[in-house]
Design a protein around this motif. Structure first.
Motif, PDB file in Angstrom:
ATOM      1  N   GLU A 152     -46.167  11.706  -5.546  1.00 44.48           N
ATOM      2  CA  GLU A 152     -46.904  12.862  -5.947  1.00 44.48           C
ATOM      3  C   GLU A 152     -46.145  14.101  -5.772  1.00 44.48           C
ATOM      4  OE1 GLU A 152     -51.055  13.528  -4.657  1.00 44.48           O
ATOM      5  OE2 GLU A 152     -50.721  12.043  -3.198  1.00 44.48           O
ATOM      6  N   VAL A 153     -45.402  14.028  -4.499  1.00 44.60           N
ATOM      7  CA  VAL A 153     -44.442  15.141  -4.476  1.00 44.60           C
ATOM      8  C   VAL A 153     -43.351  15.230  -5.563  1.00 44.60           C
ATOM      9  CG1 VAL A 153     -42.521  16.106  -3.111  1.00 44.60           C
ATOM     10  CG2 VAL A 153     -44.848  15.536  -2.174  1.00 44.60           C
ATOM     11  N   LEU A 154     -42.940  14.183  -5.945  1.00 43.08           N
ATOM     12  CA  LEU A 154     -41.960  13.946  -6.968  1.00 43.08           C
ATOM     13  C   LEU A 154     -42.326  14.477  -8.517  1.00 43.08           C
ATOM     14  CD1 LEU A 154     -40.117  10.652  -6.160  1.00 43.08           C
ATOM     15  CD2 LEU A 154     -39.179  12.797  -6.463  1.00 43.08           C
ATOM     16  N   GLU A 155     -43.715  13.941  -8.535  1.00 45.77           N
ATOM     17  CA  GLU A 155     -44.292  14.607  -9.871  1.00 45.77           C
ATOM     18  C   GLU A 155     -44.207  16.032  -9.844  1.00 45.77           C
ATOM     19  OE1 GLU A 155     -47.569  12.351  -9.750  1.00 45.77           O
ATOM     20  OE2 GLU A 155     -46.655  10.723 -11.021  1.00 45.77           O
ATOM     21  N   LEU A 156     -44.773  16.636  -8.852  1.00 43.33           N
ATOM     22  CA  LEU A 156     -44.888  18.150  -8.793  1.00 43.33           C
ATOM     23  C   LEU A 156     -43.201  18.700  -8.832  1.00 43.33           C
ATOM     24  CD1 LEU A 156     -47.655  18.725  -6.123  1.00 43.33           C
ATOM     25  CD2 LEU A 156     -47.803  18.681  -8.566  1.00 43.33           C
ATOM     26  N   LEU A 157     -42.443  18.139  -8.017  1.00 47.44           N
ATOM     27  CA  LEU A 157     -41.197  18.570  -8.262  1.00 47.44           C
ATOM     28  C   LEU A 157     -40.561  18.644  -9.537  1.00 47.44           C
ATOM     29  CD1 LEU A 157     -38.674  19.405  -6.246  1.00 47.44           C
ATOM     30  CD2 LEU A 157     -38.160  17.025  -5.998  1.00 47.44           C
ATOM     31  N   SER A 158     -41.162  17.638 -10.449  1.00 46.19           N
ATOM     32  CA  SER A 158     -40.204  17.416 -11.748  1.00 46.19           C
ATOM     33  C   SER A 158     -40.740  18.506 -12.751  1.00 46.19           C
ATOM     34  CB  SER A 158     -40.632  16.152 -12.196  1.00 46.19           C
ATOM     35  OG  SER A 158     -41.890  15.932 -12.465  1.00 46.19           O
ATOM     36  N   ASN A 163     -41.591  24.805  -2.939  1.00 48.25           N
ATOM     37  CA  ASN A 163     -42.294  23.994  -2.052  1.00 48.25           C
ATOM     38  C   ASN A 163     -43.564  24.766  -1.761  1.00 48.25           C
ATOM     39  OD1 ASN A 163     -40.098  22.304  -1.526  1.00 48.25           O
ATOM     40  ND2 ASN A 163     -39.148  23.637   0.091  1.00 48.25           N
ATOM     41  N   LYS A 164     -43.696  26.006  -1.729  1.00 47.86           N
ATOM     42  CA  LYS A 164     -44.908  26.755  -1.242  1.00 47.86           C
ATOM     43  C   LYS A 164     -46.089  26.234  -2.221  1.00 47.86           C
ATOM     44  CE  LYS A 164     -44.341  30.380   0.607  1.00 47.86           C
ATOM     45  NZ  LYS A 164     -43.801  31.855   0.962  1.00 47.86           N
ATOM     46  N   GLU A 165     -45.499  26.157  -3.688  1.00 47.23           N
ATOM     47  CA  GLU A 165     -46.544  25.740  -4.503  1.00 47.23           C
ATOM     48  C   GLU A 165     -47.101  24.427  -4.422  1.00 47.23           C
ATOM     49  OE1 GLU A 165     -45.009  28.310  -8.356  1.00 47.23           O
ATOM     50  OE2 GLU A 165     -43.629  27.277  -7.343  1.00 47.23           O
ATOM     51  N   MET A 166     -46.123  23.515  -4.145  1.00 51.73           N
ATOM     52  CA  MET A 166     -46.503  22.149  -4.014  1.00 51.73           C
ATOM     53  C   MET A 166     -47.437  22.126  -2.734  1.00 51.73           C
ATOM     54  SD  MET A 166     -42.942  19.701  -4.677  1.00 51.73           S
ATOM     55  CE  MET A 166     -41.675  20.683  -4.170  1.00 51.73           C
ATOM     56  N   GLU A 169     -50.759  22.919  -3.951  1.00 49.99           N
ATOM     57  CA  GLU A 169     -51.345  22.072  -4.896  1.00 49.99           C
ATOM     58  C   GLU A 169     -51.685  20.626  -3.995  1.00 49.99           C
ATOM     59  OE1 GLU A 169     -51.884  21.497  -8.883  1.00 49.99           O
ATOM     60  OE2 GLU A 169     -50.677  23.151  -7.976  1.00 49.99           O
ATOM     61  N   LEU A 170     -51.072  20.464  -2.915  1.00 55.21           N
ATOM     62  CA  LEU A 170     -51.374  19.208  -2.195  1.00 55.21           C
ATOM     63  C   LEU A 170     -52.141  19.407  -0.810  1.00 55.21           C
ATOM     64  CD1 LEU A 170     -48.073  17.608  -2.237  1.00 55.21           C
ATOM     65  CD2 LEU A 170     -49.945  16.861  -3.539  1.00 55.21           C
ATOM     66  N   PHE A 171     -52.608  20.794  -0.725  1.00 56.05           N
ATOM     67  CA  PHE A 171     -53.230  21.178   0.084  1.00 56.05           C
ATOM     68  C   PHE A 171     -53.063  20.981   1.786  1.00 56.05           C
ATOM     69  CE2 PHE A 171     -56.147  20.062  -3.045  1.00 56.05           C
ATOM     70  CZ  PHE A 171     -56.914  21.408  -3.239  1.00 56.05           C
ATOM     71  N   VAL A 172     -51.570  20.931   1.796  1.00 53.39           N
ATOM     72  CA  VAL A 172     -50.828  20.753   3.147  1.00 53.39           C
ATOM     73  C   VAL A 172     -49.899  22.105   3.314  1.00 53.39           C
ATOM     74  CG1 VAL A 172     -50.783  18.142   2.929  1.00 53.39           C
ATOM     75  CG2 VAL A 172     -49.056  19.429   2.118  1.00 53.39           C
ATOM     76  N   SER A 173     -49.191  22.073   4.369  1.00 49.87           N
ATOM     77  CA  SER A 173     -48.386  23.260   4.910  1.00 49.87           C
ATOM     78  C   SER A 173     -46.979  22.849   4.097  1.00 49.87           C
ATOM     79  CB  SER A 173     -48.368  23.287   6.290  1.00 49.87           C
ATOM     80  OG  SER A 173     -47.042  22.559   6.814  1.00 49.87           O
ATOM     81  N   GLU A 174     -46.373  24.000   4.074  1.00 50.65           N
ATOM     82  CA  GLU A 174     -44.996  23.752   3.507  1.00 50.65           C
ATOM     83  C   GLU A 174     -44.140  22.984   4.178  1.00 50.65           C
ATOM     84  OE1 GLU A 174     -43.421  28.003   3.060  1.00 50.65           O
ATOM     85  OE2 GLU A 174     -41.611  27.097   2.134  1.00 50.65           O
ATOM     86  N   ALA A 175     -44.261  23.109   5.407  1.00 52.47           N
ATOM     87  CA  ALA A 175     -43.463  22.133   6.129  1.00 52.47           C
ATOM     88  C   ALA A 175     -43.682  20.677   5.840  1.00 52.47           C
ATOM     89  CB  ALA A 175     -43.721  22.284   7.812  1.00 52.47           C
ATOM     90  N   THR A 176     -44.893  20.393   5.558  1.00 51.01           N
ATOM     91  CA  THR A 176     -45.176  18.980   5.319  1.00 51.01           C
ATOM     92  C   THR A 176     -44.300  18.727   3.866  1.00 51.01           C
ATOM     93  OG1 THR A 176     -47.124  19.056   6.260  1.00 51.01           O
ATOM     94  CG2 THR A 176     -46.927  17.229   4.860  1.00 51.01           C
TER      95      THR A 176
ATOM     96  N   ARG B 193     -39.294  30.737 -11.000  1.00 54.46           N
ATOM     97  CA  ARG B 193     -38.974  29.810 -12.047  1.00 54.46           C
ATOM     98  C   ARG B 193     -40.087  28.895 -12.202  1.00 54.46           C
ATOM     99  NH1 ARG B 193     -33.719  27.648 -10.488  1.00 54.46           N
ATOM    100  NH2 ARG B 193     -32.829  29.799 -10.768  1.00 54.46           N
ATOM    101  N   ALA B 194     -40.735  28.473 -11.299  1.00 52.69           N
ATOM    102  CA  ALA B 194     -41.940  27.275 -11.512  1.00 52.69           C
ATOM    103  C   ALA B 194     -42.908  28.006 -12.737  1.00 52.69           C
ATOM    104  CB  ALA B 194     -42.556  27.022 -10.240  1.00 52.69           C
ATOM    105  N   GLY B 195     -43.295  29.421 -12.124  1.00 55.15           N
ATOM    106  CA  GLY B 195     -44.046  30.048 -13.146  1.00 55.15           C
ATOM    107  C   GLY B 195     -43.679  29.995 -14.419  1.00 55.15           C
ATOM    108  N   ALA B 196     -42.526  30.335 -14.764  1.00 51.25           N
ATOM    109  CA  ALA B 196     -41.767  30.572 -16.119  1.00 51.25           C
ATOM    110  C   ALA B 196     -41.794  29.130 -16.748  1.00 51.25           C
ATOM    111  CB  ALA B 196     -40.282  30.603 -16.245  1.00 51.25           C
ATOM    112  N   VAL B 197     -41.686  27.962 -15.984  1.00 51.69           N
ATOM    113  CA  VAL B 197     -41.882  26.681 -16.524  1.00 51.69           C
ATOM    114  C   VAL B 197     -43.315  26.391 -17.098  1.00 51.69           C
ATOM    115  CG1 VAL B 197     -41.640  24.313 -16.202  1.00 51.69           C
ATOM    116  CG2 VAL B 197     -39.877  25.637 -15.463  1.00 51.69           C
ATOM    117  N   ALA B 198     -44.374  26.858 -16.255  1.00 52.79           N
ATOM    118  CA  ALA B 198     -45.823  26.906 -16.338  1.00 52.79           C
ATOM    119  C   ALA B 198     -46.200  27.426 -17.794  1.00 52.79           C
ATOM    120  CB  ALA B 198     -46.522  27.052 -15.377  1.00 52.79           C
ATOM    121  N   VAL B 199     -45.718  28.616 -17.830  1.00 53.46           N
ATOM    122  CA  VAL B 199     -45.972  29.446 -18.893  1.00 53.46           C
ATOM    123  C   VAL B 199     -45.346  28.898 -20.034  1.00 53.46           C
ATOM    124  CG1 VAL B 199     -45.791  31.718 -20.008  1.00 53.46           C
ATOM    125  CG2 VAL B 199     -46.496  31.625 -17.524  1.00 53.46           C
ATOM    126  N   ALA B 200     -44.153  28.432 -20.123  1.00 50.41           N
ATOM    127  CA  ALA B 200     -43.303  28.098 -21.372  1.00 50.41           C
ATOM    128  C   ALA B 200     -44.022  26.906 -21.811  1.00 50.41           C
ATOM    129  CB  ALA B 200     -42.133  27.783 -20.846  1.00 50.41           C
TER     130      ALA B 200
END
Lengths: 208, 208
Positions: A152-158, A163-166, A169-176, B193-200
């Motif tokens: 899941e993380v890899l998909e968001l990463l791609s 990190n904050k946005e992920m 999205e995943l309802f966990v802390s940035e540390a996780t 950057r992530a925001g830019a990707v999303a909008v793009a």
DNA sequence: CCCGGCATCAACCGATCGGCTATCCATCCG
DNA sequence: CGGATGGATAGCCGATCGGTTGATGCCGGG
């Protein structure tokens, strides 16, 4: 006579599959659908033996995995044979978990498709070679396996998320998220996010 | 009789298109190809009026845009009608610059496909509505237009590359990349950057 | 029962990113 | 001939991000 319903959002592909299949003596297409609702009503109206399911059904409708799950939840569910373009780990797992009986790729030769349909109708499991290989590699003990969560993380990463946005999205802390990333790096043998995405695509863990 | 060559790496799609097209009195498929080499030899052996071109031809072969360019570079080049899944700005532009005469989407109804083939054979330009809309929006003065170079940056960005890596990839300095990014941010109304990707992706400037 | 894998989280620190200002050059256009 | 636009570049600086390390709780298998 094996009764078939096509689920694909591309009219060209649907019509093409229909034409191909109807060239076979023992196969008949009894319906087509381009999304969840149509699939349910068509399957109810003309109960098929096999449903040919595309996984990517356009952005508006539910994905093929959900449609598969919905069909398999019926009283007397049809067998579902996934016919799609991608053979990434996550796609395959989602489809099989949803109750698909087989998984073929669209670049398969027509003969393989026909054989797959007949085998599926008999209740056999049909997997394209690369799909089987992916599943084998996944259950091979030695190989460093990326966990579901890490995928899941890899998909968001791609998708270029930070990190904050992920985390959001995943309802966990940035540390996780960071922790997951570190594990991913060791497992994939890289040390940057871009590298992780590259290797993950390369190994078909996620799709480009 | 309009002579057609199919270029698509999916046998199922090729066979499907062939079946569909041969249902039309005035159309005939004279050849199929799944990549650059096959396309060149098939077109040489059986000169077609129209080539139906898929843009994504598997990872090994050249892309559909390159194949299109190669075909258009022949002495008496066939008309090329792109038939693909994606309608992002960069795909469209690349294809048209390569010399494609038209651009249809695979989710188009068969009738539109047939009409498109006939129009292309007559030398007319055929564009799917969403493709036309994208082109119009691009040439509309008011709208903040992302430049070609900026699109390149966005594509690398969506693959998760860092500034330094993008700089290497584009053969420019890191400062230049940052400059492009700043411009992109203002034009897209974002600040990450992530925001830019999303909008793009949202605006179909690049594809997911 | 205890170990290991998985998911979660905290604190730390250095690299980088983002935003700014400014310059230079080529091209295109009126 | 200007002027506008797009591309490339430099330097600066603070905020943030990204990555590592270490630690906790939970669950399932041996």
């Amino acid at each position: 006579m094996i009764r078939i319903v096509l689920v694909d959002d591309h009219p060209v592909v649907r019509a093409g599959l229909r034409a191909l299949i109807e060239g076979q003596e023992d196969l008949v297409v009894v319906g087509e659908a381009d999304g969840l609702e149509q699939a349910l009503s068509v399957v109810a109206a003309e109960p098929p033996d096999v449903v040919l399911m595309d996984l990517s059904l356009g952005t508006d409708s539910a994905g093929g995995a959900e449609v598969t799950a919905a069909l398999r939840a019926l009283e007397s569910p049809p067998e579902v044979l996934v016919l799609t373009t991608y053979d990434t780990e996550s796609d395959i797992l989602r489809a099989l978990e949803a109750g698909a009986r087989g998984y073929l790729l669209k670049d398969a030769p027509p003969e393989q498709l026909f054989g797959g349909i007949r085998a599926t109708a008999r209740g056999e499991t049909v997997l394209a070679p690369s799909v089987a290989a992916t599943l084998v590699r996944r259950t091979t003990p030695g190989a460093s396996t990326v966990t579901d969560r890490e995928v899941e993380v890899l998909e968001l990463l791609s998708r270029g998320l930070g990190n904050k946005e992920m985390a959001r999205e995943l309802f966990v802390s940035e540390a996780t998220v960071k922790s997951h990333l570190s594990h991913i790096y060791t497992k994939l043998g890289v040390d940057t996010r871009a590298g992780a995405v590259a290797v993950a695509i390369e190994r078909r863990i996620i799709r480009a």
